[in-house]
Motif scaffolding. Sequence first.
Motif, short mmCIF file in Angstrom:
data_model
loop_
_atom_site.label_atom_id
_atom_site.label_comp_id
_atom_site.label_asym_id
_atom_site.label_seq_id
_atom_site.Cartn_x
_atom_site.Cartn_y
_atom_site.Cartn_z
N ARG A 1 35.22 61.27 42.49
CA ARG A 1 35.36 59.98 41.81
C ARG A 1 36.42 59.10 42.49
O ARG A 1 37.12 58.33 41.85
CB ARG A 1 35.69 60.18 40.33
CG ARG A 1 35.44 58.93 39.50
CD ARG A 1 35.47 59.24 38.03
NE ARG A 1 35.48 58.03 37.25
CZ ARG A 1 36.57 57.50 36.70
NH1 ARG A 1 37.73 58.08 36.85
NH2 ARG A 1 36.49 56.39 36.00
N ARG A 3 33.88 27.91 31.47
CA ARG A 3 34.51 28.97 30.67
C ARG A 3 35.49 28.40 29.66
O ARG A 3 35.55 28.83 28.52
CB ARG A 3 35.27 29.92 31.58
CG ARG A 3 34.39 30.96 32.17
CD ARG A 3 35.25 31.83 32.99
NE ARG A 3 34.47 32.30 34.11
CZ ARG A 3 34.75 33.43 34.74
NH1 ARG A 3 35.79 34.15 34.40
NH2 ARG A 3 34.02 33.81 35.73
N ASP A 62 39.96 51.43 36.10
CA ASP A 62 39.81 52.81 35.65
C ASP A 62 39.51 53.77 36.80
O ASP A 62 39.44 54.97 36.61
CB ASP A 62 38.73 52.91 34.57
CG ASP A 62 37.44 52.24 35.00
OD1 ASP A 62 37.55 51.16 35.59
OD2 ASP A 62 36.36 52.80 34.77
N LEU A 63 39.31 53.22 38.03
CA LEU A 63 39.13 54.11 39.18
C LEU A 63 40.46 54.49 39.82
O LEU A 63 40.53 55.40 40.63
CB LEU A 63 38.25 53.43 40.24
CG LEU A 63 36.74 53.44 40.00
CD1 LEU A 63 36.04 52.73 41.14
CD2 LEU A 63 36.22 54.86 39.88
N GLU A 122 39.05 39.85 35.37
CA GLU A 122 37.76 40.53 35.35
C GLU A 122 37.65 41.52 36.49
O GLU A 122 37.24 42.67 36.29
CB GLU A 122 36.65 39.50 35.51
CG GLU A 122 36.32 38.80 34.23
CD GLU A 122 35.32 37.70 34.47
OE1 GLU A 122 34.59 37.76 35.46
OE2 GLU A 122 35.31 36.78 33.65
N ALA A 123 38.04 41.09 37.70
CA ALA A 123 37.92 41.98 38.86
C ALA A 123 38.82 43.19 38.69
O ALA A 123 38.44 44.31 39.04
CB ALA A 123 38.29 41.22 40.13
N PRO A 151 44.04 56.11 40.51
CA PRO A 151 44.63 57.37 40.08
C PRO A 151 45.85 57.13 39.19
O PRO A 151 46.47 56.07 39.27
CB PRO A 151 45.03 58.03 41.40
CG PRO A 151 45.15 56.92 42.38
CD PRO A 151 44.24 55.83 41.92
N PHE A 210 39.63 34.78 36.65
CA PHE A 210 38.72 35.49 37.55
C PHE A 210 39.31 36.84 37.93
O PHE A 210 38.60 37.81 38.09
CB PHE A 210 38.50 34.67 38.83
CG PHE A 210 37.70 33.43 38.62
CD1 PHE A 210 36.33 33.45 38.81
CD2 PHE A 210 38.30 32.25 38.24
CE1 PHE A 210 35.59 32.31 38.63
CE2 PHE A 210 37.56 31.11 38.06
CZ PHE A 210 36.20 31.13 38.25
N GLU A 211 40.63 36.86 38.13
CA GLU A 211 41.29 38.06 38.60
C GLU A 211 41.27 39.16 37.55
O GLU A 211 41.06 40.32 37.87
CB GLU A 211 42.75 37.72 38.88
CG GLU A 211 43.12 37.78 40.32
CD GLU A 211 44.54 37.31 40.49
OE1 GLU A 211 45.39 38.16 40.72
OE2 GLU A 211 44.80 36.10 40.35
N ALA A 229 37.40 45.82 36.37
CA ALA A 229 36.28 46.59 36.92
C ALA A 229 36.76 47.80 37.73
O ALA A 229 36.09 48.82 37.76
CB ALA A 229 35.41 45.70 37.80
N VAL A 230 37.90 47.67 38.42
CA VAL A 230 38.34 48.78 39.27
C VAL A 230 39.52 49.55 38.67
O VAL A 230 39.89 50.60 39.19
CB VAL A 230 38.73 48.30 40.69
CG1 VAL A 230 37.50 47.99 41.51
CG2 VAL A 230 39.66 47.12 40.63
N TRP A 288 28.32 45.79 44.95
CA TRP A 288 28.65 45.31 43.58
C TRP A 288 27.50 44.50 43.01
O TRP A 288 27.06 44.70 41.88
CB TRP A 288 29.92 44.45 43.59
CG TRP A 288 31.20 45.21 43.69
CD1 TRP A 288 31.98 45.30 44.80
CD2 TRP A 288 31.86 45.97 42.66
NE1 TRP A 288 33.07 46.08 44.52
CE2 TRP A 288 33.03 46.50 43.22
CE3 TRP A 288 31.57 46.24 41.34
CZ2 TRP A 288 33.92 47.29 42.52
CZ3 TRP A 288 32.45 47.03 40.61
CH2 TRP A 288 33.61 47.54 41.21
N ARG A 328 36.48 39.33 45.27
CA ARG A 328 36.60 39.73 43.86
C ARG A 328 38.01 39.43 43.39
O ARG A 328 38.77 40.31 43.06
CB ARG A 328 36.28 41.21 43.72
CG ARG A 328 34.86 41.53 44.09
CD ARG A 328 34.58 42.98 43.88
NE ARG A 328 34.96 43.44 42.57
CZ ARG A 328 34.26 43.19 41.47
NH1 ARG A 328 33.17 42.51 41.53
NH2 ARG A 328 34.68 43.63 40.31
N SER A 329 38.34 38.18 43.37
CA SER A 329 39.69 37.78 42.99
C SER A 329 39.63 36.32 42.57
O SER A 329 38.55 35.73 42.50
CB SER A 329 40.62 37.97 44.18
OG SER A 329 41.88 37.44 43.88
N SER A 330 40.78 35.76 42.28
CA SER A 330 40.83 34.35 41.94
C SER A 330 40.40 33.53 43.15
O SER A 330 40.90 33.74 44.25
CB SER A 330 42.25 33.99 41.53
OG SER A 330 42.60 32.72 42.01
#
Lengths: 163, 503
Positions: free
Chosen positions: B80, B489, A72-73, A65-66, A75, A62-63, A69-70, B274, B160-162
């Motif tokens: 950005r 999964r 590439d944001l 994936e999260a 710095p 799960f981690e 998602a962030v 999100w 948004r984590s495990s």
Amino acid sequence: MQLSDRITGTFIAALGAVAAYAGSLLPPVPGQQVGPNVFPLVVGIGLVICGALIALGIGHTFEEEAEAAVADLAPPESPAARHPLYGLRALLPPALLFFYYFAVESLGFIATAAIVALALSRALGAGWRIAVPLALIAPPLLHLAFFKLLRVPLPAGLLPMPW
Amino acid sequence: MDAFIEAARMVAQPDVLLAILLSAIYGLVVGALPGLSATMATALLVPITFYLSPIAAIATIITASAMAIFSGDIPGCLLRIPGTPASAAYTDEAYAMTRKGEAETALGICLWFSALGGIIGTASLVVMAPILAEFALGFSTFEYFWLAALGLMCATLVARSSPVKAIAGMLLGLLVSCIGMENPAGLPRFTFGVTDLLGGIEPIPALVGVFAVSEVMRALVTPDPPPLPRRRFGSILKGQWALTKRYPQQQVRGNIVGIIIGVLPGAGADMAAWVSYAMSKRFSKEPEKFGTGHPEGLIEAGASNNASLASGWVPALLFGIPGDTITAIAIGVLFMKGLNPGPTLFTERASSMYALYYIFVLSNIIMIPLGIMMIRGSSIILRAPRSAIMPAILLCCAVGSFAIGNNLFGVLLVAIFGMVGFVMERNGYPVAAMVLGIVMGTMFEQSFVTSLIKSDGSLLPFFERPVSAVLAGITICCLAWPLASYAYRRWGARRPHRARVVA
């Protein structure tokens, strides 16, 4: 301070075990079966289970994936960041708060806050031209707002303010 | 009707209006600075609310949080870099529009649809809260126990984590809430002989530490954000009405998703953004345009995160269960000001509740002119060096945590929680889950132990009442969901492999 899941998981499980044991030693409410002992016991057992699962790497998918998602944001890292002790810089703010805790009674608010502001702004790469005026202006302003307007008893120490 | 007029009179007081205006400016500035989140802006306001009248105190929290959620979009759009986590979902999209030379439209969308979303979210609060309050009057400790459990589980589910780490974080928060004398027997528990710990650990120093001090710590190990190029903006609101008419469906969907996620305990504006952005992409007729500077997702997600703010107050006002981290702070302020959350709040203090609605609407209306001013001033404000802002934040943490109880121990707590928050975040443990555990711990334990005493130690009565049985079912589903998803999964990952082997 990036630690492996094995370390954090083991720590959480150990903490849970200690909490459950210490909780179970507490006496119940007289005349009842339950009391202050139940809740730490339940939470502690939960922590032991979670800690074990984390140490075994369950739920890691799960981690990823999260993070993707962030990621590439974020710095880019500076070259200095590769130094092994670079991460320890992060300990400066809590260290300054500890300093504040021990020094504010004797030095007073203005002097302590000035030292904290100066040290932190220098550590963040400010030149003297920003750091010194900041250390001179921010503490009296905060003192005015909190001491005069909000009546928070900030210790005067070495430099009592005119208001 | 009298209550409505009384509420209008309460909001029209000069101190309340001044509080709204000042906290709006404060929220806009703090939200726009990268790395300073809306939660942090609100947490740092708490010591100041001590000295305000109840309505003014709540007004500052509502206004500052709404403004900060909107203005977090500004640096996302121009640099950005999301100003608050709630803008992270659509930062890429907004920045792509800026690169296409449509910065005004992008910022206008963020502003216009944030304000509309906020007002529609408020409408949902006005409609939902009294209905639920009537329903909630019949709740016993069993229902409250399951509500709290459900709230805690929701918080872990949407992190948004495990999910395992989120549950661990939440349990850590509950463990922290065990400290002190506020337990069924009034016994000093886990205080290690420290007098300052007898009163327990207040949520506010923990929040300030986790959200503000750890952010200052992070600033020391991350490079400075790039400076904002100076630019002149054209008309900000031009074309927004046309977009409103063109994408009504997206807007309504964004609002509804935001409202639902806001009501879920523990899930706040960032999650709403999100989910809405992902939904917008899935249902769009032109999904290929997403990520190239297309307004559709921006409208839906921008509306969603502001709509979630108001509906987050529903569980907070009714049950004392925070809808997100901002209402977790608000609950503390409500208690402090004698507006103890609960269904009776709507019958006994109806005028205060109406005043709260007025404040929500008012702050979303003034968001538009103040927001335009903020956008035009952003090139100056975003130039403020981080090396000057962070020391000021740290000093505010120190003074604020002292001011909560006029006790220096608060400063130590803030420092410790700052370190805990920093280490947790670095290792993928969601700190919001821990905060929720700390905020809800006492209530959760109280309803749990009282229920156990009532049932004489048996677990069966926890499932016997119809409402509590339903809540229990949902809670257990929340717990089982990550397990099922994980198993699915694993099964899914193995199947193609097996197919290849067969082939």
